[in-house]
Write a protein that holds these residues in place. Structure first.
Motif, PDB file in Angstrom:
ATOM      1  N   MET A  29       0.997  -1.223   0.074  1.00  0.00           N
ATOM      2  CA  MET A  29      -0.013  -0.271   0.005  1.00  0.00           C
ATOM      3  C   MET A  29       1.315   1.616  -0.147  1.00  0.00           C
ATOM      4  SD  MET A  29      -2.715   1.482   0.332  1.00  0.00           S
ATOM      5  CE  MET A  29      -4.030   0.567   0.606  1.00  0.00           C
ATOM      6  N   SER A  30       2.402   1.058   0.952  1.00  0.00           N
ATOM      7  CA  SER A  30       3.021   2.360   0.583  1.00  0.00           C
ATOM      8  C   SER A  30       3.468   2.111  -0.670  1.00  0.00           C
ATOM      9  CB  SER A  30       4.181   1.991   1.880  1.00  0.00           C
ATOM     10  OG  SER A  30       5.113   3.394   2.082  1.00  0.00           O
ATOM     11  N   ILE A  31       3.843   1.847  -0.951  1.00  0.00           N
ATOM     12  CA  ILE A  31       4.536   1.693  -2.491  1.00  0.00           C
ATOM     13  C   ILE A  31       4.031   2.120  -3.841  1.00  0.00           C
ATOM     14  CG2 ILE A  31       6.074   0.917  -4.537  1.00  0.00           C
ATOM     15  CD1 ILE A  31       7.089  -1.045  -2.214  1.00  0.00           C
ATOM     16  N   VAL A  32       2.398   1.868  -3.737  1.00  0.00           N
ATOM     17  CA  VAL A  32       1.065   1.850  -4.963  1.00  0.00           C
ATOM     18  C   VAL A  32       0.833   2.993  -4.835  1.00  0.00           C
ATOM     19  CG1 VAL A  32      -0.568   1.616  -5.668  1.00  0.00           C
ATOM     20  CG2 VAL A  32       1.212  -0.269  -4.682  1.00  0.00           C
ATOM     21  N   VAL A  33       0.504   3.905  -3.509  1.00  0.00           N
ATOM     22  CA  VAL A  33      -0.074   5.408  -2.965  1.00  0.00           C
ATOM     23  C   VAL A  33       1.255   6.297  -3.364  1.00  0.00           C
ATOM     24  CG1 VAL A  33      -1.225   7.142  -1.584  1.00  0.00           C
ATOM     25  CG2 VAL A  33      -1.983   4.326  -1.397  1.00  0.00           C
ATOM     26  N   PHE A  34       2.193   5.554  -3.509  1.00  0.00           N
ATOM     27  CA  PHE A  34       3.596   6.977  -3.103  1.00  0.00           C
ATOM     28  C   PHE A  34       3.708   7.311  -4.715  1.00  0.00           C
ATOM     29  CE2 PHE A  34       7.967   7.850  -2.318  1.00  0.00           C
ATOM     30  CZ  PHE A  34       7.500   9.175  -2.165  1.00  0.00           C
ATOM     31  N   LEU A  35       4.203   6.020  -5.065  1.00  0.00           N
ATOM     32  CA  LEU A  35       4.806   5.897  -6.606  1.00  0.00           C
ATOM     33  C   LEU A  35       3.301   6.756  -7.775  1.00  0.00           C
ATOM     34  CD1 LEU A  35       6.148   3.319  -7.633  1.00  0.00           C
ATOM     35  CD2 LEU A  35       7.147   4.873  -6.328  1.00  0.00           C
ATOM     36  N   LEU A  36       2.258   6.512  -7.358  1.00  0.00           N
ATOM     37  CA  LEU A  36       1.409   6.994  -8.540  1.00  0.00           C
ATOM     38  C   LEU A  36       0.637   8.689  -8.132  1.00  0.00           C
ATOM     39  CD1 LEU A  36      -1.765   4.650  -8.325  1.00  0.00           C
ATOM     40  CD2 LEU A  36      -0.094   4.691 -10.042  1.00  0.00           C
ATOM     41  N   GLY A  37       1.325   8.770  -6.433  1.00  0.00           N
ATOM     42  CA  GLY A  37       0.844  10.090  -6.216  1.00  0.00           C
ATOM     43  C   GLY A  37       2.136  11.013  -6.837  1.00  0.00           C
ATOM     44  N   ASN A  38       3.108  10.155  -7.087  1.00  0.00           N
ATOM     45  CA  ASN A  38       4.050  10.924  -7.435  1.00  0.00           C
ATOM     46  C   ASN A  38       3.935  11.469  -9.356  1.00  0.00           C
ATOM     47  OD1 ASN A  38       5.400  11.123  -4.874  1.00  0.00           O
ATOM     48  ND2 ASN A  38       6.902   8.825  -5.252  1.00  0.00           N
ATOM     49  N   MET A  39       3.571  10.332  -9.790  1.00  0.00           N
ATOM     50  CA  MET A  39       3.165  10.551 -11.219  1.00  0.00           C
ATOM     51  C   MET A  39       1.878  11.106 -11.344  1.00  0.00           C
ATOM     52  SD  MET A  39       4.101   6.532 -12.274  1.00  0.00           S
ATOM     53  CE  MET A  39       2.623   5.814 -11.270  1.00  0.00           C
ATOM     54  N   ILE A  40       0.670  11.895 -10.965  1.00  0.00           N
ATOM     55  CA  ILE A  40       0.476  12.610 -11.222  1.00  0.00           C
ATOM     56  C   ILE A  40      -0.115  13.684 -10.528  1.00  0.00           C
ATOM     57  CG2 ILE A  40      -1.036  10.195 -11.824  1.00  0.00           C
ATOM     58  CD1 ILE A  40      -3.360  10.657  -9.579  1.00  0.00           C
ATOM     59  N   GLY A  41       0.413  13.708  -9.323  1.00  0.00           N
ATOM     60  CA  GLY A  41       0.710  15.181  -8.690  1.00  0.00           C
ATOM     61  C   GLY A  41       0.772  16.154  -8.980  1.00  0.00           C
ATOM     62  N   LYS A  42       1.029  17.503  -8.499  1.00  0.00           N
ATOM     63  CA  LYS A  42       1.689  18.487  -8.196  1.00  0.00           C
ATOM     64  C   LYS A  42       3.405  18.085  -8.513  1.00  0.00           C
ATOM     65  CE  LYS A  42       2.382  20.374  -3.888  1.00  0.00           C
ATOM     66  NZ  LYS A  42       1.896  21.536  -3.038  1.00  0.00           N
ATOM     67  N   HIS A  43       3.500  16.717  -7.891  1.00  0.00           N
ATOM     68  CA  HIS A  43       5.340  16.686  -7.960  1.00  0.00           C
ATOM     69  C   HIS A  43       5.688  16.326  -9.208  1.00  0.00           C
ATOM     70  CE1 HIS A  43       6.210  19.199  -4.254  1.00  0.00           C
ATOM     71  NE2 HIS A  43       5.057  18.321  -3.305  1.00  0.00           N
ATOM     72  N   SER A  44       4.312  15.870 -10.225  1.00  0.00           N
ATOM     73  CA  SER A  44       4.958  14.980 -11.613  1.00  0.00           C
ATOM     74  C   SER A  44       6.426  15.608 -11.639  1.00  0.00           C
ATOM     75  CB  SER A  44       3.921  14.500 -12.244  1.00  0.00           C
ATOM     76  OG  SER A  44       2.900  15.435 -12.575  1.00  0.00           O
TER      77      SER A  44
END
Length: 384
Positions: A150-165
């Motif tokens: 859960m930690s990895i999936v949420v973190f990676l997806l958030g990095n790719m589509i969030g404001k820090h992408s």
């Protein structure tokens, strides 16, 4: 001279402190992200080599020993990052965070590092000790698997589509072997033999013949899971911009963190909606009908995932690094904490139910293994 399992597990994380200090002390790493990635890879390869040459050969009958020791090293690195970002220490991982993974500076990234550096590290030490003593650690491993996944999936997806992408760097590719190693470890854990409870076929049959209304604990769990499923669906609709007044009021007055453009909370709620919600329905099915032998294992995986996710969600909502408009308002703080803590508690209670009352979830015993009714009784019934 080979080291015992416990000392080998403790020695690797201790190397994290000089390694972390070395990242900041090396100016070349700050100028070239590719050099930074190669340096991290060399450090991990060197760590694997140290483990091989300092541990007893017998430990490698279980290759997960190496995985847990290396991951424990990463856990201490994450704890150093979290402490540094919160201002408790300085001068360790600043270069790596700035040049490699700047999203670790977000409130969600800090919470992920705290969880990894404290909870996951404790699990690694416990499982490594169990390997050294040749004890079964399958249940702990499944809880860890769900938590880390859960930690990895949420973190990676958030990095790719969030404001820090736009800040993704070559260091982001280091997560790919991490994911592959986690998938392999998960398969190994599921292939390990289960701990079989010593229960007679009569006891199993007796438990499985009880209807739901005769099992008050299961009734309470079913009702709790129904409430959790409703809450999960509601928050999923909230982050999907449902135009209902209740959704609008909730996202602005109760959980404004769901609007944070870092995208971690939105990804988290969508994972809840599309993966956790169906699992809640399956859990209700498994509590109503006997013989669902898959439920104890998967309840451990989902309990670990929910514990990690709710810790990061709660911590991020309240952390000072979250912009003020997205922090939880003071007037709804206690209702926010209560609802989210109960939401995290439900899967843990389900795990306790499965582990401490396993008879209901075992495969139904064959009729031949059950004792036949007394001969006189059967003749009496036949005569009547």
């Amino acid at each position: 001279m080979p080291l015992p399992a416990g000392l080998a597990a403790l020695a690797a994380p201790l190397l994290a402190i000089p390694v972390a200090f070395g990242f900041t002390a090396a100016p070349a790493l700050a100028d070239n992200p590719l050099v930074l990635v190669l340096t991290v890879l060399l450090v991990l390869i060197g760590l694997f080599s140290i483990i091989i040459f300092t541990s007893r050969v017998s430990h490698f009958q279980d290759p997960l020993f190496c995985v847990f020791v290396v991951f424990s090293f990463i856990s201490i690195i994450d704890l150093i990052i979290a402490l540094e970002e919160d201002g408790f220490i300085s001068g360790f991982m600043e270069v790596y965070v700035r040049e490699g993974e700047p999203f670790l500076r977000t409130s969600h990234g800090i919470m992920v590092c705290y969880w990894d550096g404290i909870v996951h590290y404790g699990l690694y030490l416990t499982m490594v000790a169990a390997i050294g003593q040749r004890k079964n650690y399958r249940n702990l491993g499944l809880f860890w698997l769900g938590s880390l996944l859960m930690s990895i999936v949420v973190f990676l997806l958030g990095n790719m589509i969030g404001k820090h992408s736009s800040e993704l760097s070559p260091s982001f590719l280091l997560n790919l072997p991490y994911l592959l190693l986690l998938a392999w470890a998960g398969l190994r854990l599921f292939q390990q033999p289960k701990e079989r409870p010593c229960l007679s076929p009569e006891k199993v049959a007796e438990e499985q013949h009880k209807p739901l209304y005769q099992r008050p604990q299961d009734v309470a769990l079913v009702l709790g899971l129904l409430l959790m499923a409703t809450f999960t669906f509601f928050r999923g609709m909230v982050v999907l911009d449902c135009p209902a007044d209740s959704c609008f009021e909730y996202i602005y007055q109760h959980e404004p963190y769901l609007r944070d453009p870092v995208a971690y909370p939105k990804v988290q709620m969508l994972i809840y909606m599309f993966y956790i919600l169906p699992f809640f329905i399956l859990c209700i099915y498994g509590l109503v009908l006997p013989g669902c032998s898959w439920l104890p294992d998967w309840s451990l995986v989902f309990a670990g995932a929910m514990a990690q996710a709710q810790f990061c969600h709660l911590g991020s909502s309240l952390h000072a690094r979250t912009p003020f408009p997205y922090q939880t308002p003071d007037d709804v703080l206690w209702s926010f904490l209560l609802s989210n803590l109960l939401y995290a508690l439900g899967p843990q209670l389900l795990v306790l139910r499965c582990l401490h009352g396993p008879a209901f979830f075992l495969p139904a015993p064959p009729a031949s293994s059950l004792p036949a009714p007394p001969a006189g009784l059967s003749r009496g019934k036949k005569h009547q």
